[in-house]
Write an enzyme that holds these catalytic residues in place. Structure first.
Site, short mmCIF file in Angstrom:
data_model
loop_
_atom_site.label_atom_id
_atom_site.label_comp_id
_atom_site.label_asym_id
_atom_site.label_seq_id
_atom_site.Cartn_x
_atom_site.Cartn_y
_atom_site.Cartn_z
N HIS A 13 1.35 1.81 6.81
CA HIS A 13 1.26 2.22 5.41
C HIS A 13 0.60 3.59 5.26
O HIS A 13 0.83 4.28 4.26
CB HIS A 13 0.50 1.16 4.61
CG HIS A 13 1.34 -0.02 4.25
ND1 HIS A 13 2.27 0.02 3.24
CD2 HIS A 13 1.40 -1.28 4.78
CE1 HIS A 13 2.87 -1.16 3.14
NE2 HIS A 13 2.36 -1.95 4.07
N HIS A 39 8.01 -5.27 8.04
CA HIS A 39 7.48 -6.55 7.57
C HIS A 39 8.35 -7.72 8.04
O HIS A 39 7.83 -8.82 8.28
CB HIS A 39 7.37 -6.54 6.05
CG HIS A 39 6.28 -5.63 5.54
ND1 HIS A 39 6.52 -4.33 5.17
CD2 HIS A 39 4.95 -5.85 5.37
CE1 HIS A 39 5.39 -3.79 4.78
NE2 HIS A 39 4.42 -4.66 4.89
N GLU A 143 8.99 -2.05 -2.97
CA GLU A 143 7.57 -1.76 -2.66
C GLU A 143 6.73 -1.40 -3.88
O GLU A 143 5.62 -1.97 -3.98
CB GLU A 143 7.46 -0.65 -1.61
CG GLU A 143 6.01 -0.45 -1.21
CD GLU A 143 5.86 0.56 -0.09
OE1 GLU A 143 4.76 0.54 0.47
OE2 GLU A 143 6.76 1.32 0.21
N HIS A 158 6.19 -5.89 -4.80
CA HIS A 158 5.35 -6.01 -3.60
C HIS A 158 3.89 -5.68 -3.93
O HIS A 158 2.98 -6.46 -3.66
CB HIS A 158 5.85 -5.06 -2.51
CG HIS A 158 4.89 -4.88 -1.38
ND1 HIS A 158 4.06 -3.78 -1.29
CD2 HIS A 158 4.58 -5.66 -0.31
CE1 HIS A 158 3.30 -3.87 -0.22
NE2 HIS A 158 3.59 -5.00 0.40
N HIS A 162 0.43 -8.27 -4.24
CA HIS A 162 -0.85 -8.08 -3.56
C HIS A 162 -2.01 -8.11 -4.56
O HIS A 162 -3.07 -8.69 -4.29
CB HIS A 162 -0.85 -6.76 -2.79
CG HIS A 162 -0.30 -6.86 -1.40
ND1 HIS A 162 -1.07 -7.19 -0.31
CD2 HIS A 162 0.95 -6.68 -0.93
CE1 HIS A 162 -0.33 -7.20 0.78
NE2 HIS A 162 0.92 -6.90 0.43
#
Length: 240
Positions: A13, A39, A143, A158, A162
């Protein structure tokens, strides 16, 4: 709590940050596609390790379901105190950054675009997913990065997932708890729920790849190339 795995996830990342501005800094080649691939490989390893210990493959995460698995990270911030633990059987709640209803809408829009193999761009234009660049475009939507064709329409499921997981024990900040381990790339793979989240995302990519259909012969053929033989030579001079 695999330190090497955490380092790998963090450094990926760092190399491909979601905030990377291609217009200002240059294009990151295949960033969205590599988001899927990296991933996907993490989940493949995790499933293999579970199967080798007589455990089933990890199941996809759903924010409209009770999160049965708790987690105690036994880790601390440098100054902010301990990373919060998560009891069993927690329910997801809206957080200031995103609501569950918005998550449902963003996901439905992505799945609709996958079924049509066309995404809605800005100002009414469209972007095809039915080509070599399609998976890169889809990755930039999921993302999402600044390369997303329409971040206002598709969101960033995504990143929002989180956030939902990192704040599940204190969604509105009532108790002043810092984010859980899922709030940081350096620590998120400690939580087994990380793999449930990415199994959910992996299923979206799998649906897309299934919609593309099988390769045609001309797409994988090498016309004019003929293999006439193969030879293996040992590099061990001692012949051992």
């Amino acid at each position: 709590e695999d330190v090497g795995l955490e380092a790998h996830h963090y450094h990926w990342h760092v190399d491909f940050p979601f905030w990377w501005d291609s217009a200002a800094f240059g294009e990151k080649d295949r960033k969205g596609e590599l988001f899927f691939y990296m991933h996907h490989q993490l989940n493949a390893r995790f499933d293999a390790e579970r199967l080798s210990n007589w455990m089933p493959r990890v199941s996809p995460l759903g924010w409209n379901e009770v999160l049965e698995e708790g987690f105690a990270p036994h880790a601390t911030y440098l100054r902010e105190g301990e990373f919060p633990s998560r009891p069993d059987n927690m329910k997801f709640q809206d957080v200031p950054e995103i609501s569950l209803a918005e998550m449902d809408r963003y996901t439905a829009r992505i799945m609709d675009s996958i079924d049509r193999l066309v995404v809605a761009g800005m100002n009414g234009n469209t972007v095809s997913l039915n080509n070599t660049e399609g998976i890169d475009v889809l990755g930039s939507i999921i993302e999402a990065s600044t390369s997303s064709p329409n971040p206002n329409y598709y969101g960033s499921i995504h990143n929002f997932c989180h956030i939902l997981l990192s704040k599940i024990t204190d969604p509105q900040g009532k108790y002043g708890l810092p984010p859980g381990v899922m709030g940081h790339f350096e620590t998120s793979t400690r939580d087994p729920t990380f793999f449930r989240l990415h199994k959910f995302l992996d299923e979206i990519f799998r649906k897309y790849k299934n919609n593309l259909g099988s390769y045609k012969k001309e797409e994988i053929d090498f016309p004019g190339v003929e293999i006439k033989g193969i030879k293996v030579t040992s590099m061990n001079k001692k012949g051992g």
